[in-house]
Write an enzyme that holds these catalytic residues in place. Structure first.
Site, short mmCIF file in Angstrom:
data_model
loop_
_atom_site.label_atom_id
_atom_site.label_comp_id
_atom_site.label_asym_id
_atom_site.label_seq_id
_atom_site.Cartn_x
_atom_site.Cartn_y
_atom_site.Cartn_z
N HIS A 1 -3.90 5.91 3.40
CA HIS A 1 -4.54 4.69 2.90
C HIS A 1 -3.88 3.43 3.46
O HIS A 1 -4.55 2.50 3.94
CB HIS A 1 -4.49 4.70 1.38
CG HIS A 1 -5.32 3.65 0.70
ND1 HIS A 1 -4.87 2.38 0.46
CD2 HIS A 1 -6.56 3.70 0.19
CE1 HIS A 1 -5.79 1.69 -0.17
NE2 HIS A 1 -6.84 2.47 -0.35
N SER B 1 -11.12 -1.10 -0.87
CA SER B 1 -9.83 -1.06 -0.17
C SER B 1 -10.01 -1.34 1.30
O SER B 1 -9.09 -1.83 1.97
CB SER B 1 -9.19 0.32 -0.33
OG SER B 1 -8.51 0.44 -1.54
N ASP C 1 0.84 -1.19 0.00
CA ASP C 1 0.00 0.00 0.00
C ASP C 1 0.88 1.25 0.00
O ASP C 1 1.95 1.24 -0.61
CB ASP C 1 -0.93 -0.03 1.22
CG ASP C 1 -2.30 0.58 0.92
OD1 ASP C 1 -2.36 1.78 0.64
OD2 ASP C 1 -3.30 -0.16 0.99
#
Length: 758
Positions: A212, A542, A139
Site C-alpha cells: 500500500h 487511498s 503509510d
C-alpha cells in the site's frame, strides 16, 4: 484501498478505542495520548521533556514514554491504567489524556488522463524548484528497490532537507538515494499493544511488506518507468504525478493496523524533516476536529505543509466522508478512461461485459457447465459468497461458478472455487457497488460484473435446466467514455461533523490505478498468492489521495509563495463536474448525475489549476476562529493549536465566514443565511462577474457585489452571498445543488453550492 483488498489484508478491522488493552501485573493498561500546555512549564525544568517525565512519574513510577512529541502536538504517548490516566488528568499543565485510536488504510495512464502529457510539460518545470519539493507519505513503508524510486538524473538532496533514513529489518540507510531521501518507521505504539514485531513475518524497518505505501508513494511522486504493467495489463510508461519531486516515507502502519501514537510520531518527524506535502491515506473513528490526524494536520498546515487525506471507502452511503477538518484537503475517487474488459457469454447467447485482470491459461473456447455457488454449497446461509470450505467439489468440479461479492476478498473467493475444482468464476456486485467495476488480479479465469448484469446472470443460472457459460478476457482498452465517473465506494457527504463545510473537497483518479508494488506480497495481497510483480492495479480513495498530493507538489513548485489553502482553492475552483458535452459527471452507484456530496467541487484539472485567476486563502487564525464559531472551549483549542489562542467574547463568530471555496447551507424553516468570502487576485488585472446557478427556486441566492474589479496582483476583494428561503415546504432530508462562478472571460472560478433541509 479497494474494498476487496481491504478485506484481504490485515487492515480489515473495526475502528475502536483501545480497548486493545494489555494486562500488566493483573491491571489493564492502554496507550494514551497526553496533551500538555507547554507554556505552563514551571521554570524549574530546563526542557519540556523533563517536565513531561516528571508529570508522568507523579502517577506511575513504572510507566514509560513511548514518544515525546514536539511538532504535531505538545505532549507524549504512554501506557497507563485507567486510574493512572484519571490521576494524570488532575496534574498541572495537562490539557487532556485521550485513549489511543486505531486507524485503517483506505485503500501509467493517470498523468495523461489529467492532461499532464508532453504537450503541457512546460507548465511544470522538470528541474530546479520542482525537484526540491518533498512529498511525505504516511503509510506502510516503501519497497526501495522499485524502479519508481530510482534517482537517475537527480541532483543533490535539497539543502533545506533535515530528514534521514532509519535502519532495520532488511533495510539499510544506503537504500535511500537522491529520490527516496527519507525513510522512517514508528513502531512503539504497535509493539505496546501487540508485543515485539515478528521480524520473520514483518519488517521492523521502513520496508513495505504490504504494498500500500509503495503504491501511494509512487503514485504521488514516482520516477519515470518505461514498460510498467501488471501481468501485461495497462502496459506503458508509469510516472508519479510530481515525478521530479523527492519522496520521504513514514511507516506508521503494521500487521494489526495503524495506531495514533505512531501516526502522531510520523507527522511530528515529517514536520521536523521539512516536507512540503503530506499524503495520508488513512482514516478512523471521527471525533470532531480533535482526532489525531486532524490535530497533526493542523500543526503541519501551520508550517505551510499541504495535507491531503483520503475521504474513505464507505460509499455510496451518505455522511460517511472522513478526514473532514477544513485545514485538510479531502479527496474522493473517480475512474480513469482505461478499462480491462472481459465478456461473459451465457448458454442463451446473451453477452455481458465485466472486468478482469486474470493472466494465465484461458478457458476452452466453448460453452462450459455453469453453477450458482448457493446451489453447490454446504452452507445454506452463506454459500453464495464462496467462503472457504463452503463449496461441494462434486457440484463444482469442471464448472464455472457464480459467486457474490462480500465478506471476503474477491481473489480469495476465486481460490476457494479453484480449490474445489472449479475452472472459472463470475463475480457479481452487490447493490452498494452498483455498476462499479474494480478489477482484481485473479488466480483463475474470472469476470466481475455489475449488479444489473449479475441479477440477469443469476436468474439464468438458477432457472435454466442446463446452464452453460464462457468468458473472454480482452486485455486493456483506453479512451473509455464516460470518464471520469464517481466511484461507488467513495465516501459521501454531507459532512458529519460540520454540515456547513462541504466535504469531500474534490475527486481524483482512484479506480484501477497502476503503481509500484512490494516484492514481499502478490498482487492480491493474500498469503497464498506466490506471484510477484513490480506494479499492481488497485482501487480506493487511498489511490486518489496521492494524486492530489502530487498535484499540490507541482503547484507548490510553480507557486512557492502559495499557502496550503491557496493550493487547495486553485484545485477546487478549477475542477470540472461535467463532461465535454456539458452533461454532468455520473455516479456509478446510481448511474445518475453525481452531486457535490460525492464529487465536492469536481474532478481535478491540473492544467487550469496552475492559473486559477482568484484564490480563497486561509490562515491559522481563520481556522481557530472557525473553532470558536463551533463553541470549542479553550482546552479543546489548546489541544489543536498547541498555544494559548483565546476566543474573543466580544466578537461574533460564524462558520459561514470561513473563507472556504465552497458553500453548504443547512435550511431550517424560513430564514436568511449570509456567507462572506474574500478572494485574492493571482491572475492579473481583471473584471470578474458572477454567475449563479441553482436547481431550486425554494431558496433565492444573491451575491453582492455582482462584479469584482482587480487592478493588481494579490489585491483582495470581499463579497457576500445571501441565501433566502422563499418556500419552506421542502421536506426534511431534501437536498439541492448549484454553483457560484466568477469569470473575467479568461478564468472561471467556480464554487459548488449544497443546500440541505434539516
Amino acid at each position: 484501498m479497494s474494498p476487496s483488498f481491504l478485506s484481504t489484508a490485515f487492515f480489515f478491522i473495526v475502528i475502536l478505542y483501545l480497548g486493545l488493552c494489555h494486562v500488566s501485573n493483573g491491571v489493564q493498561q492502554a496507550t494514551y495520548i497526553v496533551h500538555m500546555a507547554k507554556s505552563q512549564m514551571p521554570s524549574s525544568f530546563e526542557h519540556h521533556s523533563l517536565w513531561y517525565d516528571s508529570s508522568l512519574r507523579s502517577v506511575s513510577e513504572s510507566a514509560e514514554m513511548l514518544y515525546t512529541y514536539n511538532n504535531a502536538i505538545h505532549g507524549f504517548a504512554t501506557r497507563l491504567t485507567p486510574e493512572e490516566a484519571d490521576s494524570l488528568m488532575t496534574q498541572p499543565g495537562i490539557i487532556s489524556v485521550q485513549p489511543e485510536q486505531q486507524y485503517e488504510l483506505h485503500t501509467t495512464r493517470t498523468p495523461l488522463f489529467l492532461g499532464l502529457d508532453v504537450h503541457n510539460s512546460g507548465l511544470f518545470p522538470e528541474t530546479g524548484p520542482s525537484s526540491n519539493i518533498v512529498v511525505g507519505v504516511l503509510d506502510t513503508g516503501v519497497w526501495p528497490e522499485s524502479k519508481s524510486f530510482s534517482d537517475e538524473g537527480y541532483g543533490p538532496v535539497p539543502p533545506t532537507w533535515k530528514g534521514g533514513c532509519d535502519t532495520g529489518t532488511r533495510f539499510t540507510a544506503s537504500l535511500c538515494n537522491r529520490k527516496l531521501i527519507g525513510a522512517r518507521f514508528f513502531v512503539r505504539g504497535y509493539e505496546a499493544i501487540n508485543g515485539p514485531v515478528d521480524e520473520s513475518k514483518e519488517s521492523k524497518s521502513p520496508r513495505d511488506d504490504v504494498g500500500h505505501g509503495t503504491h501511494t508513494a509512487s503514485t504521488a511522486a514516482g520516477s519515470v518507468v518505461e514498460g510498467a504493467n501488471l501481468l501485461g495489463f495497462a502496459n506503458g510508461t508509469a510516472r508519479g504525478i510530481a515525478y521530479r519531486a523527492r519522496v520521504s516515507v513514514y511507516k506508521v502502519c503494521w500487521e494489526t493496523g495503524c495506531f495514533t501514537s505512531d501516526i502522531l510520531a510520523g507527522i511530528d518527524k515529517a514536520i521536523e524533516d521539512n516536507v512540503n506535502v503530506l499524503s495520508i491515506s488513512l482514516g478512523g473513528r471521527m471525533t470532531g476536529y480533535t482526532d489525531d490526524i486532524a490535530i497533526g494536520a493542523f500543526a503541519a498546515t501551520e508550517r505551510g505543509i499541504f495535507v491531503s487525506c483520503s475521504a474513505g471507502n464507505n460509499g455510496p452511503f451518505p455522511s460517511t466522508v472522513g478526514n473532514v477538518a477544513p485545514w485538510i484537503t479531502t479527496v474522493g475517487a473517480g475512474t480513469l478512461d482505461r478499462d480491462f474488459p472481459a465478456i461473459v457469454i451465457l448458454g442463451n447467447m446473451k453477452k455481458y461485459t465485466g472486468v478482469s485482470l486474470f493472466k494465465g491459461d484461458a478457458l476452452p473456447p466453448k460453452m462450459l457447465p455453469f453453477v450458482y455457488a448457493g446451489n453447490a454449497s454446504n452452507n445454506a446461509t452463506y454459500g453464495n459468497f464462496c467462503f472457504p470450505g463452503t463449496l461441494i467439489p462434486e457440484k463444482v468440479k469442471g464448472k464455472i461458478v457464480m459467486c457474490e461479492k462480500g465478506g471476503s476478498a474477491n481473489v480469495a473467493k476465486g481460490e476457494v472455487v479453484k480449490a474445489a475444482g472449479g475452472i472459472g468464476m463470475i463475480l457479481a456486485n452487490t447493490a452498494s457497488r452498483g455498476e462499479e467495476l474494480a478489477a482484481d488480479a485473479h488466480v483463475l479465469p474470472t469476470t466481475n460484473v455489475g449488479k444489473k448484469a449479475g441479477d440477469i446472470i443469476r436468474r439464468y443460472v438458477m432457472t435454466d435446466p442446463n446452464p452453460t457459460a464462457s468468458m473472454v478476457i480482452q486485455g486493456t482498452v483506453v479512451n473509455v467514455e464516460p470518464s471520469p465517473v464517481l466511484a461507488a465506494f467513495s465516501s459521501r457527504g454531507p459532512n458529519p461533523v460540520t454540515p456547513n463545510i462541504l466535504k469531500p473537497d474534490l475527486i481524483a483518479p482512484g479506480v484501477n490505478i497502476l503503481a509500484a508494488w512490494t516484492g514481499a506480497l502478490g498482487p492480491s495481497g493474500l498469503a497464498f498468492d506466490t506471484r510477484r510483480v513490480e506494479f499492481n492495479i488497485i482501487s480506493g480513495t487511498s489511490m486518489s489521495c496521492p494524486h492530489v498530493s502530487g498535484l499540490a507538489a507541482l503547484l507548490k513548485s510553480v507557486h512557492p509563495e502559495w499557502s496550503p489553502a491557496a493550493i487547495r482553492s486553485a484545485l477546487m475552483t478549477t475542477a470540472y463536474n461535467t463532461y465535454k458535452d456539458e452533461n454532468p459527471i455520473i455516479d456509478i452507484a446510481t448511474v445518475k448525475p453525481s452531486t457535490p456530496f460525492g464529487h465536492g467541487a469536481g474532478h481535478v484539472s491540473p492544467t487550469t489549476a496552475i492559473n486559477p485567476g482568484l484564490i480563497y486563502d486561509l490562515t491559522t487564525v481563520d481556522y481557530l476562529d472557525f473553532l470558536c464559531a463551533l463553541n470549542y472551549n479553550s482546552s479543546l483549542i489548546k489541544i489543536i493549536s498547541r498555544g494559548n489562542y483565546a476566543c474573543d467574547p466580544s466578537k461574533t463568530y460564524s462558520v459561514a465566514d470561513l473563507n472556504y471555496p465552497s458553500f453548504a447551507v443547512n435550511v431550517n424553516g424560513s430564514d436568511t443565511y449570509k456567507y462572506t468570502r474574500t478572494v485574492t487576485n493571482v491572475g492579473g488585472v481583471g473584471l470578474y462577474s458572477v454567475k449563479v446557478t441553482s436547481e431550486t427556486t425554494a431558496v433565492k441566492i444573491s451575491v453582492e457585489p455582482p462584479v469584482l474589479s482587480f487592478k493588481e496582483v494579490n489585491e483582495k476583494k470581499s463579497y457576500m452571498v445571501t441565501f433566502t428561503v422563499v418556500d419552506s415546504s421542502k421536506p426534511s432530508g431534501s437536498n439541492s445543488f448549484g454553483s457560484i462562478e466568477w469569470s473575467d472571460g479568461k478564468h472561471v472560478v467556480a464554487s459548488p453550492v449544497a443546500i440541505s433541509w434539516t
